[in-house]
Design a protein around this motif. Structure first.
Motif, PDB file in Angstrom:
ATOM      1  N   ALA B 244       0.843  -1.202   0.000  1.00 26.23           N
ATOM      2  CA  ALA B 244       0.000   0.000   0.000  1.00 26.23           C
ATOM      3  C   ALA B 244       0.876   1.248   0.000  1.00 26.23           C
ATOM      4  CB  ALA B 244      -0.919  -0.020   1.216  1.00 26.23           C
ATOM      5  N   ARG B 245       1.982   1.192   0.756  1.00 29.80           N
ATOM      6  CA  ARG B 245       2.856   2.358   0.855  1.00 29.80           C
ATOM      7  C   ARG B 245       3.496   2.707  -0.483  1.00 29.80           C
ATOM      8  NH1 ARG B 245       6.801   2.636   5.758  1.00 29.80           N
ATOM      9  NH2 ARG B 245       4.769   3.023   6.646  1.00 29.80           N
ATOM     10  N   VAL B 246       3.987   1.692  -1.183  1.00 30.18           N
ATOM     11  CA  VAL B 246       4.625   1.927  -2.481  1.00 30.18           C
ATOM     12  C   VAL B 246       3.617   2.563  -3.438  1.00 30.18           C
ATOM     13  CG1 VAL B 246       5.516   0.744  -4.524  1.00 30.18           C
ATOM     14  CG2 VAL B 246       6.376   0.144  -2.277  1.00 30.18           C
ATOM     15  N   PHE B 247       2.422   1.989  -3.466  1.00 24.61           N
ATOM     16  CA  PHE B 247       1.367   2.508  -4.331  1.00 24.61           C
ATOM     17  C   PHE B 247       1.032   3.952  -3.974  1.00 24.61           C
ATOM     18  CE2 PHE B 247      -1.922   2.593  -7.239  1.00 24.61           C
ATOM     19  CZ  PHE B 247      -3.182   2.708  -6.695  1.00 24.61           C
ATOM     20  N   LEU B 248       0.919   4.219  -2.690  1.00 24.55           N
ATOM     21  CA  LEU B 248       0.563   5.569  -2.257  1.00 24.55           C
ATOM     22  C   LEU B 248       1.632   6.583  -2.629  1.00 24.55           C
ATOM     23  CD1 LEU B 248      -1.702   7.018  -0.611  1.00 24.55           C
ATOM     24  CD2 LEU B 248      -0.103   7.020   1.281  1.00 24.55           C
TER      25      LEU B 248
END
Lengths: 104, 354
Positions: B244-248
């Motif tokens: 989720a962090r990478v995507f965000l």
């Protein structure tokens, strides 16, 4: 002069990728032959990746620029205000790379 | 590129571009808007009352260090009348937590606040190092998150505080919204964007940095030269949140307002009545008294799995069936001590910072 000297600082955990050293002094050519201009931040990033980065390239660069989540400051100013990768370095500039990718 | 002047004071040189608004502002204006936005978050939600005792969940990391600094600054500037404490949880992760706790101890000196450290070992009898050696590296974050949540409540109850604040920032909450959508977790999605949560049987818990971008927290700490610890937890690289962090981060690079927009979307989610009816009501754990959706709270379930040598029983259905097939828990099983809300008398003495 034929080279310029810039001070590079790593923090937020990035120093671990660069021989565990927070500050480095880097000598770069004053004029890049291919562009006939001085080295820009993009040049510095590639230089660091190719010469000083000891491990885990993907934690520093992605898609030929710094990984999202790494902040770049030029003489304490946000690089977004200085043209990001196109900012041309001057002698004695201080560049700081801060990673935000860790627990808070 | 010509140096720009700050759009707010039109006087000093702009040092920073705010991701939230795109404004180019100078250092002093940045401190002021950052601090004032947190102040507005606090006052608009009427989070505190004068005389409240507030525990700051402190890990020594960037968010909690900046939170302690800002809470102290705002408490003094606007006379909130709060009594502030630092509360730190030692999960028992060698090489990570012991180093960051040193930072918290320095924070205690720097901010002149009492500090309480509570460890998993004393509370549950298990350090994260021991848990990871049993469970492996894939589901260990589940144990840590569940145990830490209870540990913070228990520490706060021991300190007799009225309120816990944590340093969760806008990026964290947006990641949580994304994770809950990706996993279809309706129950959590409805709760995760709340600024302040309080149940009948839990202590109020708030996130004053809910709308503060992680980038700004880091810049604030950098310009103010605040001392914080910054290494990734050694057990976290495979955690689901990482995706989720990478995507965000990629979304933020494309459109910086995406972070606030995702939080707003999460806040405005409405769940149809028929679906709400299928959600479980909250009850209390039959073993330790903490809040729970089932007969046993998650922490007791996980601990039983660890103690009986079947760590996955709290994580997978197959693990749970295997545990049930073994029969009921033995009488002498280690359990978590009963949980009580603050009674008015602190059960431990806090020494003020020297």
């Amino acid at each position: 002069m034929t080279t310029i000297s810039v001070k590079v600082e790593f923090s937020g955990g990035l120093e671990l990728l660069f021989s565990n050293q927070r500050t480095h002094t880097v000598e770069l050519p004053a004029i890049i032959s291919e562009t006939s201009k001085g080295p820009d931040l993009q040049y510095l990033i590639e230089y660091l990746r190719d010469n000083l980065l000891k491990e885990r390239v993907e934690l520093f660069v992605e898609n030929n620029t710094v990984r999202p989540g790494i902040l770049v400051l030029v003489n304490d100013t946000d690089w977004e205000l200085e043209g990001e990768g196109e900012y041309v370095l001057k002698n004695n500039d201080e560049i700081v790379f801060i990673s935000t990718l860790h627990g808070g | 590129m010509a140096p720009r002047t700050c759009t707010l004071c039109e006087n000093a040189k702009a040092m920073l571009k705010r991701p939230k608004t795109g404004q180019q502002i100078c250092r002093d204006c940045f401190f002021y808007v950052f601090e004032t936005e947190v102040h507005n978050t606090i006052t608009q939600a009427k989070l505190f009352q004068a005389g409240d005792k507030v525990a700051i969940g402190a890990s020594g990391g960037k968010d909690s260090t900046v939170l302690a600094h800002v809470m102290k600054t705002l408490n003094e500037r606007y006379n909130y009348g709060l009594e502030l404490f630092l509360l730190s949880i030692d999960e028992g992760i060698t090489g990570y937590r012991d180093d960051s706790l040193e930072t918290v101890k320095r924070n205690q000196q720097q901010y002149d606040m009492p500090l309480k450290i509570l460890s998993y070992d004393e509370l549950y009898g298990w350090t994260m190092d021991a848990i990871v050696s049993q469970v492996g590296r894939k589901n260990n974050c589940t144990f840590c998150g569940v145990f830490r949540r209870q540990a913070l409540d228990r520490g706060a109850a021991m300190l007799n505080v009225d309120h816990i604040v944590t340093g969760h920032n806008a990026d964290d909450i947006a990641e949580t919204v994304l994770m809950n959508i990706m996993r279809g977790d309706i129950a959590r999605l409805g709760r995760c964007t709340a600024l302040c949560t309080q149940g009948e049987d839990t202590i109020k818990r708030s996130k004053p940095f809910k709308y503060a971008y992680e980038k700004e927290i880091v810049m604030y700490a950098y310009f103010k030269k605040l001392d914080y610890f910054s290494t990734e937890c050694i057990y976290s690289p495979d955690a689901y949140r990482g995706h989720a962090r990478v995507f965000l981060k990629e979304l933020e690079a494309a459109r910086p307002s995406a972070i606030i927009d995702i939080i707003h979307s999460g806040e405005t989610f409405e769940v149809r009545e028929e679906v709400k009816a299928t959600q479980r009501l909250q009850q209390t754990c039959k073993r330790c008294g903490y809040i729970s959706s089932n007969d046993l709270c998650k922490a007791c379930t996980l601990l039983e799995g660890l103690e009986r040598g079947m760590a996955k029983s709290g994580i997978t259905d197959r693990g749970r069936k295997q545990l049930e097939a073994q029969g009921p828990a033995p009488d002498n099983l280690r359990t978590i001590p009963p949980f009580q809300l603050p009674s008015g008398n602190p059960s431990i003495a806090i020494e003020a910072a020297p």
